[in-house]
Design an enzyme around this catalytic site. Structure first.
Site, PDB file in Angstrom:
ATOM      1  N   GLN A 136      25.575  15.649  17.549  1.00 40.66           N
ATOM      2  CA  GLN A 136      24.800  16.004  18.740  1.00 40.66           C
ATOM      3  C   GLN A 136      24.309  17.443  18.580  1.00 40.66           C
ATOM      4  O   GLN A 136      25.075  18.394  18.731  1.00 40.66           O
ATOM      5  CB  GLN A 136      25.664  15.837  19.984  1.00 40.66           C
ATOM      6  N   SER A 148      19.809   9.714  28.350  1.00 38.57           N
ATOM      7  CA  SER A 148      18.341   9.732  28.376  1.00 38.57           C
ATOM      8  C   SER A 148      17.736   9.234  29.683  1.00 38.57           C
ATOM      9  O   SER A 148      16.536   8.976  29.746  1.00 38.57           O
ATOM     10  CB  SER A 148      17.769   8.923  27.207  1.00 38.57           C
ATOM     11  N   GLY A 171      25.402  11.800  30.820  1.00 39.08           N
ATOM     12  CA  GLY A 171      25.274  11.536  29.395  1.00 39.08           C
ATOM     13  C   GLY A 171      24.269  12.437  28.707  1.00 39.08           C
ATOM     14  O   GLY A 171      23.540  13.216  29.339  1.00 39.08           O
ATOM     15  N   HIS A 172      24.200  12.299  27.382  1.00 40.35           N
ATOM     16  CA  HIS A 172      23.320  13.171  26.596  1.00 40.35           C
ATOM     17  C   HIS A 172      21.847  12.899  26.893  1.00 40.35           C
ATOM     18  O   HIS A 172      21.429  11.789  27.148  1.00 40.35           O
ATOM     19  CB  HIS A 172      23.613  13.071  25.093  1.00 40.35           C
ATOM     20  N   ASN A 173      21.070  13.985  26.886  1.00 41.68           N
ATOM     21  CA  ASN A 173      19.622  13.957  27.084  1.00 41.68           C
ATOM     22  C   ASN A 173      19.185  13.507  28.476  1.00 41.68           C
ATOM     23  O   ASN A 173      18.026  13.179  28.694  1.00 41.68           O
ATOM     24  CB  ASN A 173      18.936  13.091  26.029  1.00 41.68           C
TER      25      ASN A 173
END
Length: 324
Positions: free
Chosen positions: A182, A243, A223-225
């Site tokens: 990441q 995302s 979560g990521h993004n």
């Protein structure tokens, strides 16, 4: 501690009806308030509690000011609930000595990290390399800020918050999983408050972004993004998958889930425990809670639910055929 009504009104505004020298010793609900307390009424449904209150002073809207008992002082404000919120802030400021900026001796701050001189880093916090903490921001105990993550001005991060842990990214390789490093970070704007043990993952390539004024409750997973728009608020145990994009001025009730890669428009309100499975393009209030039942009944009802549209059309056809 005591604050006079004159001091409160001078600090927060409003129109005082009563003795400005009256000293207030605490804040209390209408039903239990005594003569040394100040309370508020924002919902007209509780007018009976106003008529019976023993409070020394009550914050009320203009339309309700004539319903208070004789002898009860009033602060008349257009939005009593907002006034009360600001009063709690004033009370806390006066009740406790101002927090001295600085870094607690037990905190671990990487030499390359930048902590503004007016920020406070609490006990057992960790601020990793390249991270930046803005002016007036408070990190309470055991907060972790990962490498290269940025936190803006006047933010509050409560105990146990983790900013910038790795996002959940793995590529299948036969029977095993290969880790996707990441490489992004987390960027948090100004005036954000994050509840205890909430986790915001770093982005895979681009940064995860939390915009100005966002309020997150305890035990939330971002979560990521993910991108969360300005002044959006989420209650406890919300999960936002990678995302997803959440618009501005949204509210998301406790335990709700937003699936990955979805887009939520500005001004959307999502009820508690709702699972958002598709993007929402228009502002409004959305609910997706299916009633609790034993599993066999739930499966039968769920199967029937999928057929409701067809059944409706068949009923309409039958009604037309049987019309006299």
């Amino acid at each position: 501690m005591q604050l006079s009504l004159a001091f409160i009104v001078e600090a927060l505004g409003g129109t005082l009806r009563g003795n400005p020298a009256l000293e207030i010793q605490g804040l209390a609900p209408l039903e239990s308030a005594q003569s040394q307390h100040i309370s508020f009424l924002s919902n007209p449904r509780y007018q009976a509690q106003l008529r019976a209150t023993g409070a020394g002073c009550v914050i009320v809207a203009p339309a309700l000011q004539d319903m208070a008992p004789t002898g009860v002082a009033l602060i008349v404000a257009d939005n009593p609930y907002l006034y009360f919120a600001r009063l709690t802030q004033l009370w806390r400021q006066q009740q406790t000595r101002s927090r001295v900026p600085g870094i607690h001796p037990s905190a671990v701050v990487d030499p390359s990290a930048q902590v503004d001189a007016t920020a406070f880093v609490g006990p057992l916090c960790v601020v990793e390399q390249g991270a930046r903490i803005g002016p007036g921001t408070v990190l309470k105990s055991r907060v972790t800020v990962g490498e290269d993550c940025v936190i803006g001005a006047r933010c509050i991060l409560h105990a146990g918050v983790v900013i910038g842990a790795d996002g959940f990214g793995f590529a299948p390789d036969g029977e095993r999983w290969e880790k996707i490093e990441q490489l992004g970070a987390v960027r948090i704007g100004d005036d954000v408050e994050i509840g205890a043990n909430t986790c915001i993952d770093r982005g895979a390539l681009q940064d995860t972004v939390i915009e100005d004024g966002v309020k997150l409750d305890n035990l939330i997973q971002i979560g990521h993004n993910v991108r969360v728009g300005r002044n959006t608020a989420m209650a406890g145990c919300v999960g936002v998958a990678g995302s997803a994009t959440i618009g501005e001025h949204c509210t998301i009730g406790g335990g709700a889930v937003v699936l990955g890669h979805l887009k939520i428009a500005d001004g959307v309100n999502i009820s508690a425990a709702t699972v958002v499975t598709k993007s929402i393009a228009k502002p409004g209030h959305y609910t997706g809670v299916f009633p609790l039942d034993d599993n066999a009944s739930w499966e039968r009802n769920a199967a029937t639910l999928k057929q409701l549209h067809t059944l409706r059309d068949r009923i309409k056809t039958l009604e037309k055929e049987n019309k006299p």
